[in-house]
Write an enzyme that holds these catalytic residues in place. Structure first.
Site, PDB file in Angstrom:
ATOM      1  N   SER A  17       0.834  -1.209   0.000  1.00 52.40           N
ATOM      2  CA  SER A  17       0.000   0.000   0.000  1.00 52.40           C
ATOM      3  C   SER A  17       0.867   1.257   0.000  1.00 52.40           C
ATOM      4  O   SER A  17       1.860   1.349   0.730  1.00 52.40           O
ATOM      5  CB  SER A  17      -0.902   0.017   1.233  1.00 52.40           C
ATOM      6  OG  SER A  17      -1.543   1.274   1.317  1.00 52.40           O
ATOM      7  N   LYS A  69     -13.656  -3.635   2.160  1.00 58.99           N
ATOM      8  CA  LYS A  69     -14.432  -2.399   1.967  1.00 58.99           C
ATOM      9  C   LYS A  69     -15.931  -2.591   2.256  1.00 58.99           C
ATOM     10  O   LYS A  69     -16.598  -1.660   2.682  1.00 58.99           O
ATOM     11  CB  LYS A  69     -14.224  -1.859   0.552  1.00 58.99           C
ATOM     12  CG  LYS A  69     -12.837  -1.240   0.364  1.00 58.99           C
ATOM     13  CD  LYS A  69     -12.721  -0.533  -0.965  1.00 58.99           C
ATOM     14  CE  LYS A  69     -11.352   0.100  -1.112  1.00 58.99           C
ATOM     15  NZ  LYS A  69     -11.212   0.855  -2.354  1.00 58.99           N
ATOM     16  N   ASN A  90     -14.210   3.053   2.222  1.00 63.92           N
ATOM     17  CA  ASN A  90     -12.742   3.012   2.248  1.00 63.92           C
ATOM     18  C   ASN A  90     -12.206   3.837   3.414  1.00 63.92           C
ATOM     19  O   ASN A  90     -11.003   4.024   3.547  1.00 63.92           O
ATOM     20  CB  ASN A  90     -12.143   3.517   0.926  1.00 63.92           C
ATOM     21  CG  ASN A  90     -12.365   5.007   0.741  1.00 63.92           C
ATOM     22  OD1 ASN A  90     -13.388   5.538   1.182  1.00 63.92           O
ATOM     23  ND2 ASN A  90     -11.431   5.691   0.117  1.00 63.92           N
ATOM     24  N   ALA A 132     -16.301  -4.848 -12.806  1.00 64.94           N
ATOM     25  CA  ALA A 132     -17.551  -4.939 -12.043  1.00 64.94           C
ATOM     26  C   ALA A 132     -17.267  -5.248 -10.580  1.00 64.94           C
ATOM     27  O   ALA A 132     -18.093  -5.816  -9.880  1.00 64.94           O
ATOM     28  CB  ALA A 132     -18.454  -6.008 -12.653  1.00 64.94           C
TER      29      ALA A 132
HETATM   30  P1  NDP Z   1     -11.972  -6.368  -7.637  1.00 66.33           P
HETATM   31  O1  NDP Z   1     -11.091  -7.527  -7.333  1.00 66.33           O
HETATM   32  O2  NDP Z   1     -13.180  -6.091  -6.810  1.00 66.33           O
HETATM   33  O3  NDP Z   1     -12.488  -6.508  -9.177  1.00 66.33           O
HETATM   34  C1  NDP Z   1     -11.586  -6.829 -10.204  1.00 66.33           C
HETATM   35  C2  NDP Z   1     -12.263  -6.647 -11.557  1.00 66.33           C
HETATM   36  O4  NDP Z   1     -11.259  -6.764 -12.573  1.00 66.33           O
HETATM   37  C3  NDP Z   1     -13.318  -7.703 -11.880  1.00 66.33           C
HETATM   38  O5  NDP Z   1     -14.388  -7.067 -12.543  1.00 66.33           O
HETATM   39  C4  NDP Z   1     -12.569  -8.673 -12.811  1.00 66.33           C
HETATM   40  O6  NDP Z   1     -13.401  -9.306 -13.753  1.00 66.33           O
HETATM   41  C5  NDP Z   1     -11.687  -7.702 -13.560  1.00 66.33           C
HETATM   42  N1  NDP Z   1     -10.491  -8.316 -14.157  1.00 66.33           N
HETATM   43  C6  NDP Z   1      -9.442  -8.886 -13.512  1.00 66.33           C
HETATM   44  N2  NDP Z   1      -8.510  -9.310 -14.401  1.00 66.33           N
HETATM   45  C7  NDP Z   1      -9.004  -8.983 -15.629  1.00 66.33           C
HETATM   46  C8  NDP Z   1      -8.508  -9.169 -16.945  1.00 66.33           C
HETATM   47  N3  NDP Z   1      -7.319  -9.723 -17.186  1.00 66.33           N
HETATM   48  N4  NDP Z   1      -9.262  -8.710 -17.985  1.00 66.33           N
HETATM   49  C9  NDP Z   1     -10.448  -8.121 -17.757  1.00 66.33           C
HETATM   50  N5  NDP Z   1     -10.967  -7.919 -16.536  1.00 66.33           N
HETATM   51  C10 NDP Z   1     -10.256  -8.360 -15.480  1.00 66.33           C
HETATM   52  O7  NDP Z   1     -10.993  -5.102  -7.668  1.00 66.33           O
HETATM   53  P2  NDP Z   1     -11.361  -3.545  -7.461  1.00 66.33           P
HETATM   54  O8  NDP Z   1     -12.608  -3.273  -8.200  1.00 66.33           O
HETATM   55  O9  NDP Z   1     -11.290  -3.182  -6.043  1.00 66.33           O
HETATM   56  O10 NDP Z   1     -10.102  -2.834  -8.156  1.00 66.33           O
HETATM   57  C11 NDP Z   1      -9.921  -2.849  -9.553  1.00 66.33           C
HETATM   58  C12 NDP Z   1      -8.679  -2.055  -9.917  1.00 66.33           C
HETATM   59  O11 NDP Z   1      -8.846  -0.685  -9.606  1.00 66.33           O
HETATM   60  C13 NDP Z   1      -7.408  -2.511  -9.163  1.00 66.33           C
HETATM   61  O12 NDP Z   1      -6.353  -2.562 -10.092  1.00 66.33           O
HETATM   62  C14 NDP Z   1      -7.155  -1.416  -8.176  1.00 66.33           C
HETATM   63  O13 NDP Z   1      -5.784  -1.228  -7.908  1.00 66.33           O
HETATM   64  C15 NDP Z   1      -7.707  -0.198  -8.912  1.00 66.33           C
HETATM   65  N6  NDP Z   1      -8.122   0.837  -7.966  1.00 66.33           N
HETATM   66  C16 NDP Z   1      -7.476   2.037  -8.036  1.00 66.33           C
HETATM   67  C17 NDP Z   1      -7.805   3.033  -7.175  1.00 66.33           C
HETATM   68  C18 NDP Z   1      -7.088   4.328  -7.275  1.00 66.33           C
HETATM   69  O14 NDP Z   1      -7.147   5.104  -6.328  1.00 66.33           O
HETATM   70  N7  NDP Z   1      -6.439   4.609  -8.368  1.00 66.33           N
HETATM   71  C19 NDP Z   1      -8.856   2.880  -6.141  1.00 66.33           C
HETATM   72  C20 NDP Z   1      -9.501   1.576  -6.181  1.00 66.33           C
HETATM   73  C21 NDP Z   1      -9.119   0.611  -7.056  1.00 66.33           C
HETATM   74  P3  NDP Z   1     -14.116 -10.739 -13.427  1.00 66.33           P
HETATM   75  O15 NDP Z   1     -15.377 -10.384 -12.714  1.00 66.33           O
HETATM   76  O16 NDP Z   1     -14.323 -11.329 -14.763  1.00 66.33           O
HETATM   77  O17 NDP Z   1     -13.140 -11.511 -12.571  1.00 66.33           O
END
Ligand code: NDP
Length: 290
Positions: A17, A69, A90, A132
């Site tokens: 983090s 979260k 968060n 999602a």
């Molecule tokens: P989650 O684990 O809740 O969700 C992950 C999502 O990514 C799912 O929808 C999953 O799809 C999809 N996914 C994973 N791998 C792939 C792939 N290779 N191709 C397409 N889709 C994929 O994570 P979060 O929603 O919490 O976070 C998502 C991203 O956002 C992270 O990288 C995180 O670091 C970033 N983030 C950044 C923040 C910032 O402040 N900049 C704040 C919060 C998050 P499926 O349902 O098919 O598995």
């Protein structure tokens, strides 16, 4: 009376983090009294871990990250409207020995986007969102609050996007959000102005987001929430096409600002010292293969 306000970020895993570096840089810059650390809690330790923190009168609150979260809402005594409608928090703020759950991800997401567009609202804009998970939930909420015209939601597993949309429509039946099937992503005619990657695709250790930006002829801005690496394959593609390209670091900083104010009672500086510190840390992590 609180002598040195203490805050932390809680997650599992938590080692990478950037929040401690960010808040500590701001504490040093402002000279405010306070300390901000990270706390690793395993799933069966989350509730007792929060109770242990609460036993310390100097504990003012915590940031909550994956995978807690949603659980953060349950341990809190009350929650803000935005945290309730997103269904995730968060931020836990301690006030009069009670915990208020809040969500600053939505505001943290929309601020840099409006700034990059030079706009105050998203009226008339069509946005295509990938993902999602928790981040996509906050993104949808923020886009709708900013008055977006239309949203297309697309996720690798269509079923998860469908569930997210169904939940959203319960809170906001008029929301103009449509599903775009994953198999249709490179050939539908949704014609967005903005593409947002709110999925983990492109993150270090994950496959890149498998889309062809060249296909989306109406897009002018690509926003990737991923900040590790700084230049994701999607942003590299976007830059090649000459599109406005926004990475996730500005969101990370922007969601942390109200948290810093809540913990330490002072505005963080607006210069880019903290951003440079984060960039350096990310470069070191990339160099050591983390
Ligand atoms: P989650 O684990 O809740 O969700 C992950 C999502 O990514 C799912 O929808 C999953 O799809 C999809 N996914 C994973 N791998 C792939 C792939 N290779 N191709 C397409 N889709 C994929 O994570 P979060 O929603 O919490 O976070 C998502 C991203 O956002 C992270 O990288 C995180 O670091 C970033 N983030 C950044 C923040 C910032 O402040 N900049 C704040 C919060 C998050 P499926 O349902 O098919 O598995």
């Amino acid at each position: 009376l609180i002598s040195v306000p203490k805050a932390c970020v809680i997650g599992d895993p938590i080692g990478h983090s950037l929040s401690p570096l960010l808040h500590t840089t701001w504490l040093r810059q402002t000279g405010a009294k306070g300390c901000y650390t990270s706390l690793h809690l395993k799933p069966d330790e989350f509730v007792s871990g929060i109770a242990n923190l609460a036993a310390d009168p100097n504990f003012v609150g915590a940031n909550i990250t994956l995978p807690y979260k949603q659980e953060a809402l349950l341990v809190a005594d009350t929650s803000t409207k935005i945290a309730t409608s997103i269904g995730a928090a968060n931020l836990l703020i301690r006030k009069n020995n009670k915990f208020l759950a809040d969500n600053t991800d939505a505001a943290g997401f929309i601020g840099p986007l409006l700034c990059a567009l030079g706009l105050k609202t998203l009226q008339g804009k069509t946005v295509l969102v990938f993902g999602a998970g928790g981040a996509a939930r906050a993104v949808l909420e923020a886009l709708l609050c900013a008055g977006v015209e239309r949203v297309f939601l697309c996720n690798r597993s269509d079923s998860r996007a469908k569930i997210l949309l169904q939940e959203l429509l319960i809170h906001d039946p008029k929301a103009n959000v449509k599903l775009l099937k994953w198999s249709e992503r490179n050939r539908s005619d949704c014609q967005p102005d903005i593409i947002v990657n709110a999925s983990s695709a492109g993150m270090t250790g994950f496959d890149s987001l498998d889309i062809n930006l060249g296909f989306y002829r109406t897009v002018s801005l690509v926003y990737d929430l991923v900040y590790q690496p700084i230049l994701t394959p999607l942003l590299a593609q976007s830059k090649e096409l000459g599109l406005v390209s926004l990475g996730g670091l500005d969101m990370l900083i922007s969601q942390a600002k109200p948290c810093f104010i809540a913990f330490f009672g002072i505005d963080p500086p607006s210069d880019n010292t903290a951003k440079l510190a984060l960039l350096r840390a990310l470069q070191v992590m990339a160099g050591s293969g983390q």
